[in-house]
Design a protein around this motif. Sequence first.
Motif, PDB file in Angstrom:
ATOM      1  N   ALA A   1     -10.263 -20.565   3.409  1.00 25.45           N
ATOM      2  CA  ALA A   1     -11.077 -20.940   4.573  1.00 25.45           C
ATOM      3  C   ALA A   1     -11.371 -19.726   5.430  1.00 25.45           C
ATOM      4  N   VAL A   2     -10.400 -18.836   5.535  1.00 20.04           N
ATOM      5  CA  VAL A   2     -10.557 -17.613   6.335  1.00 20.04           C
ATOM      6  C   VAL A   2      -9.951 -16.462   5.543  1.00 20.04           C
ATOM      7  N   LEU A   3     -10.683 -15.375   5.526  1.00 19.51           N
ATOM      8  CA  LEU A   3     -10.174 -14.172   4.873  1.00 19.51           C
ATOM      9  C   LEU A   3      -9.780 -13.163   5.951  1.00 19.51           C
ATOM     10  N   THR A   4      -8.511 -12.778   5.931  1.00 20.77           N
ATOM     11  CA  THR A   4      -8.041 -11.695   6.792  1.00 20.77           C
ATOM     12  C   THR A   4      -7.268 -10.736   5.912  1.00 20.77           C
ATOM     13  N   ALA A   5      -7.760  -9.524   5.815  1.00 22.00           N
ATOM     14  CA  ALA A   5      -7.155  -8.581   4.873  1.00 22.00           C
ATOM     15  C   ALA A   5      -7.094  -7.193   5.486  1.00 22.00           C
ATOM     16  N   VAL A   6      -6.075  -6.443   5.068  1.00 20.59           N
ATOM     17  CA  VAL A   6      -5.925  -5.056   5.488  1.00 20.59           C
ATOM     18  C   VAL A   6      -6.745  -4.170   4.551  1.00 20.59           C
ATOM     19  N   ARG A   7      -7.529  -3.279   5.144  1.00 19.50           N
ATOM     20  CA  ARG A   7      -8.377  -2.385   4.358  1.00 19.50           C
ATOM     21  C   ARG A   7      -7.625  -1.114   3.946  1.00 19.50           C
ATOM     22  N   ASP A   8      -8.156  -0.491   2.922  1.00 27.87           N
ATOM     23  CA  ASP A   8      -7.781   0.879   2.544  1.00 27.87           C
ATOM     24  C   ASP A   8      -6.321   1.030   2.123  1.00 27.87           C
ATOM     25  N   LEU A   9      -5.731  -0.054   1.620  1.00 22.68           N
ATOM     26  CA  LEU A   9      -4.349   0.055   1.132  1.00 22.68           C
ATOM     27  C   LEU A   9      -4.267   0.985  -0.076  1.00 22.68           C
ATOM     28  N   ASP A  10      -5.337   1.077  -0.839  1.00 16.20           N
ATOM     29  CA  ASP A  10      -5.335   1.909  -2.048  1.00 16.20           C
ATOM     30  C   ASP A  10      -5.363   3.402  -1.719  1.00 16.20           C
ATOM     31  N   LEU A  11      -5.559   3.737  -0.427  1.00 10.55           N
ATOM     32  CA  LEU A  11      -5.605   5.149  -0.053  1.00 10.55           C
ATOM     33  C   LEU A  11      -4.243   5.681   0.404  1.00 10.55           C
ATOM     34  N   VAL A  12      -3.239   4.820   0.448  1.00 11.28           N
ATOM     35  CA  VAL A  12      -1.919   5.241   0.906  1.00 11.28           C
ATOM     36  C   VAL A  12      -1.245   6.098  -0.177  1.00 11.28           C
ATOM     37  N   ASP A  13      -0.661   7.201   0.254  1.00 11.98           N
ATOM     38  CA  ASP A  13       0.125   8.055  -0.655  1.00 11.98           C
ATOM     39  C   ASP A  13       1.348   7.263  -1.114  1.00 11.98           C
ATOM     40  N   GLU A  14       1.564   7.225  -2.409  1.00 10.91           N
ATOM     41  CA  GLU A  14       2.655   6.411  -2.961  1.00 10.91           C
ATOM     42  C   GLU A  14       4.000   6.785  -2.361  1.00 10.91           C
ATOM     43  N   GLN A  15       4.173   8.042  -2.027  1.00 12.54           N
ATOM     44  CA  GLN A  15       5.457   8.489  -1.471  1.00 12.54           C
ATOM     45  C   GLN A  15       5.629   8.033  -0.018  1.00 12.54           C
ATOM     46  N   ARG A  16       4.553   7.531   0.592  1.00 15.64           N
ATOM     47  CA  ARG A  16       4.605   7.194   2.004  1.00 15.64           C
ATOM     48  C   ARG A  16       4.662   5.689   2.272  1.00 15.64           C
ATOM     49  N   TRP A  17       4.925   4.897   1.198  1.00 15.84           N
ATOM     50  CA  TRP A  17       4.881   3.458   1.404  1.00 15.84           C
ATOM     51  C   TRP A  17       5.954   2.933   2.368  1.00 15.84           C
ATOM     52  N   PRO A  18       7.153   3.482   2.390  1.00 17.62           N
ATOM     53  CA  PRO A  18       8.105   2.990   3.411  1.00 17.62           C
ATOM     54  C   PRO A  18       7.551   3.150   4.832  1.00 17.62           C
ATOM     55  N   ASP A  19       6.952   4.306   5.103  1.00 12.63           N
ATOM     56  CA  ASP A  19       6.356   4.503   6.425  1.00 12.63           C
ATOM     57  C   ASP A  19       5.128   3.604   6.618  1.00 12.63           C
ATOM     58  N   ALA A  20       4.395   3.388   5.536  1.00  7.16           N
ATOM     59  CA  ALA A  20       3.215   2.530   5.620  1.00  7.16           C
ATOM     60  C   ALA A  20       3.605   1.098   5.972  1.00  7.16           C
ATOM     61  N   LEU A  21       4.721   0.630   5.377  1.00 10.66           N
ATOM     62  CA  LEU A  21       5.173  -0.720   5.724  1.00 10.66           C
ATOM     63  C   LEU A  21       5.544  -0.815   7.197  1.00 10.66           C
ATOM     64  N   THR A  22       6.194   0.232   7.693  1.00 10.62           N
ATOM     65  CA  THR A  22       6.548   0.242   9.123  1.00 10.62           C
ATOM     66  C   THR A  22       5.300   0.171   9.980  1.00 10.62           C
ATOM     67  N   GLN A  23       4.290   0.936   9.605  1.00 13.02           N
ATOM     68  CA  GLN A  23       3.038   0.909  10.363  1.00 13.02           C
ATOM     69  C   GLN A  23       2.360  -0.456  10.289  1.00 13.02           C
ATOM     70  N   LEU A  24       2.357  -1.051   9.109  1.00 13.40           N
ATOM     71  CA  LEU A  24       1.735  -2.364   8.961  1.00 13.40           C
ATOM     72  C   LEU A  24       2.408  -3.420   9.839  1.00 13.40           C
ATOM     73  N   MET A  25       3.710  -3.307   9.986  1.00 15.63           N
ATOM     74  CA  MET A  25       4.440  -4.318  10.754  1.00 15.63           C
ATOM     75  C   MET A  25       4.391  -4.051  12.257  1.00 15.63           C
ATOM     76  N   SER A  26       3.899  -2.886  12.658  1.00 10.35           N
ATOM     77  CA  SER A  26       3.853  -2.557  14.089  1.00 10.35           C
ATOM     78  C   SER A  26       2.612  -3.109  14.768  1.00 10.35           C
ATOM     79  N   ASP A  27       1.613  -3.478  13.981  1.00  8.44           N
ATOM     80  CA  ASP A  27       0.357  -3.998  14.528  1.00  8.44           C
ATOM     81  C   ASP A  27       0.313  -5.513  14.271  1.00  8.44           C
ATOM     82  N   PRO A  28       0.144  -6.327  15.317  1.00  7.13           N
ATOM     83  CA  PRO A  28       0.144  -7.784  15.119  1.00  7.13           C
ATOM     84  C   PRO A  28      -0.876  -8.251  14.086  1.00  7.13           C
TER      85      PRO A  28
END
Length: 902
Positions: free
Chosen positions: A629-656
């Motif tokens: 019914a509604v699409l809400t998606a995070v963009r540009d996940l494929d551009l994240v450096d694989e070595q930086r995913w722990p930090d990326a998860l932290t960033q994703l969880m910091s924004d409501p």
Amino acid sequence: MRDPYDTEALRASTLSAWTDSPTRLREDAATEADLVRGGYRDRLLTELAQNAADAAARAGVAGRMRVWVSGRDLHVANTGAPLDLGGVHALTALRVSAKTSGVGRFGVGFTAVRSVSEEIEFRSTAGGVHFSGARTRSVLTDAGLDVPDAGVPVLRLVWPAEEPPAVGFSSEIILRDVEVPGLLDAMRAEAIDLLLELESLVSIEIGEDRFERTIEGEGLETVKVGDLEWWQFRTAHARWLVPVSDGVPTVVTSDVLRAPTRSDEELSLPVLVVADVQMQPDRRRVLPGAHLERVAGGYGEMIASFPARFRTRLVPVPGFPRSEVDGILREQVLRESVSARWLPSVTGENLIPSRAMVLPGLTDELGELLADVFPDLVRAALSGPRHTGALAAVDVHRIGLAGLAEMLTGIDREPRWWGRLYDALTPLVTDGVAAEELAALPVPLSDGRTITGPRTAVLGAGVSGVGSVQWARLVHPDAVSPLLSRLGAVEATATDLLSDTALEALLEDLDWDDSDAVGDTVTSVLALAASAGELPSWIGSLPLEDSDGELRAADELLLPDAPLAGLLVEDSPFGLVADSVVAHYGPAALRAVGVGWGFGTVTDDLPTGPDHDLDEEDSWWASLAEDPAVLTAVRDLDLVDEQRWPDALTQLMSDPATRAAVQARDGYTAWWLRTHARIDGERLGSYRAPSDFTFAGLLDPLDHPNADDVAAALAPGSCDSAWFTGLVLSRLADPSRSPTPAVITRAHRLVADAVTSGRVELDELDAPTKVRAVSGRLVDPPDAIVLDRPWCVAAVPADIAILSSMDTASSLASILDVRTASESIDAEVVGMGRVSSWDREPGAVLACAEMGVELPVGQVVVHRELVVRLSGAVEGEHHLAWWVAVDGTTHCAQSWERPRGR
């Protein structure tokens, strides 16, 4: 007796004329009778007051008059010039007057005394005279003349009188044998009018009552008689008086022409008029051919002399004239009222009514604003309903709200002036009709233009300091007023303005080589963006300067200190926005239009397909049972450096916004993270949340501060895909893993459920080379047995037994390529038992009650000790609690009975 006026000669002359012509006698008698009964009826005090006023004027003194009664005699005394010979001649000649000026141009007015008496004495300081009806009759008899039918002409024969007038007066008239009752009351009623009409008289005493007049001021004078007050204005040929009460003039509803005393010419003018008009001898009617038109001269000046708020009261309202004289005077007064400069305007100047215009309901505030625009507008105090008739009578042009709106077209004023104008117009807009009349009202916009009509305008709700908005008709902030909403203007927030499809079209057609157009658009958009909410994704096409001085779309740029910048791969397509742009507009406005700080999101209500430019969106869409019914998606996940995913998860969880997307298990974001994000080389979907023990020992818990918060992006609690089901099978076969018997059993059950439910096809899975027994031991598939019958559980060793659930055992056997217990074991019950039924065995009843299960129905064979001989995959005799033979007969050992004392 002294006879200073030679009355004897006068009598002789008159008597001789009568003797020579008896007809003359009858004419004189008839004339006197007619005057008494007609022209001078009820005018006794008026005529005597006019004579007193003339006497005062000739003597140049303030005229005083006194009336009193002595017995049946009426006394009327006055100051001024005494009686003289010419006056005596006038008194005895019915058609002759000795006056050359003054109000009484005809001597016949004295005839009024005959209405009350035949015995009249005129005393004067210069000598008096006496008129007598009895003596006149005697003379006629002695002369042999018959008394006419009309009676004797008393005022034609005069005798000398010796008595002086009352002290302090120059003349005194005594009327003998008068019917006194009621006479003084009637005179009192006349006294006030006479003091207004006869300026030479300043006071009249009637009995004990004294009436005195005072006049104060210049121009517009104040006239007072006792407690009564009038405002008086003098023109060349008239005096105009208006009654005043508590400082407020009162309109006269009806009166008569006063020339100077009251006539019979009825008037409907709103004021009293004392005019210099030629009258007939009895002064009741205007003389034919009299110059009435000159009376109204200066009437406009009179109106202008009054306080502004009262002036319209002096305009005659339309109506039928009460007389021919009234019609002539009304016409002339109206002509003067139309053409004279007396009507107050909004500027404070006086207007000529025929050139003025009135806006009904005009307020002081609105009038002040319109003063320099429409100086011919009538002031607010005279624009109400009570003045409508008067203004219409003097041809004032009436304009409505529609006319005002039309007249305002083309007016150049500051937006703040327009805002004040709208506020001032608000009280006039009382209904839908009034609102419709203002449909063409000019409205200034934020970009400097002025449009016609509020209906196409947009009001910025909470928007200020925006400047121009090229794509919308945004009302200038200084001109915003609640009235515009009532007239059809639409309120729009900054979010509404920045979500307008007109802006989308503007951005699509924007020429990036046109620096002025780009600058204006960027300034307008970013000024609004600072206070905007969530905006559509296309706003990201706004061109902004990057750190290299080039223009790039906002959604291709990151803020210089954006956390996302350190998470992306080196060849990321993102650039950095110029520091000068950040300093000028601020990070909040830039982030609102898509400049990156953290991860951006895409939102689409009722999406119709995978057309949002998301990585692997087609694959995710294909995995859905139905469209979201509604699409809400995070963009540009494929551009994240694989070595930086722990930090990326932290960033994703910091924004409501991104946090919510991550925590939606069925959404694109959680799916992509499970499928593509890797930590320590492993897909995120292969990790479990620390609080989820479903696959404990098989899957590693995610070592991250937000591990439990991102559970939706980690391993599921069931086998929801072929990949994950294969992962579980491979982990079960992994010798480095040490799952507990419960986890092993649960994992086998979930794997079997996936295939049984159809979520996973059997041919999507590869059979493992090793299988995990309940004990945790890894065995070869040919050596393992899947328990598909509950009575086999006690018979098959835990080192080779594989347990899921009896319902899915056959599916699990196919997945693992392992035999089931029913396929690989043959059994024979050793010995005979006692045939019974479940309901006859108390031990069975108690046992079922203890376990909380229903008591079986049917036959059961009870053995003192149940021994079953097995062959095949499991061999030997086994002492068991129960077994179901091939024919369906249930055998059980008597050992189900609970030990005594429990």
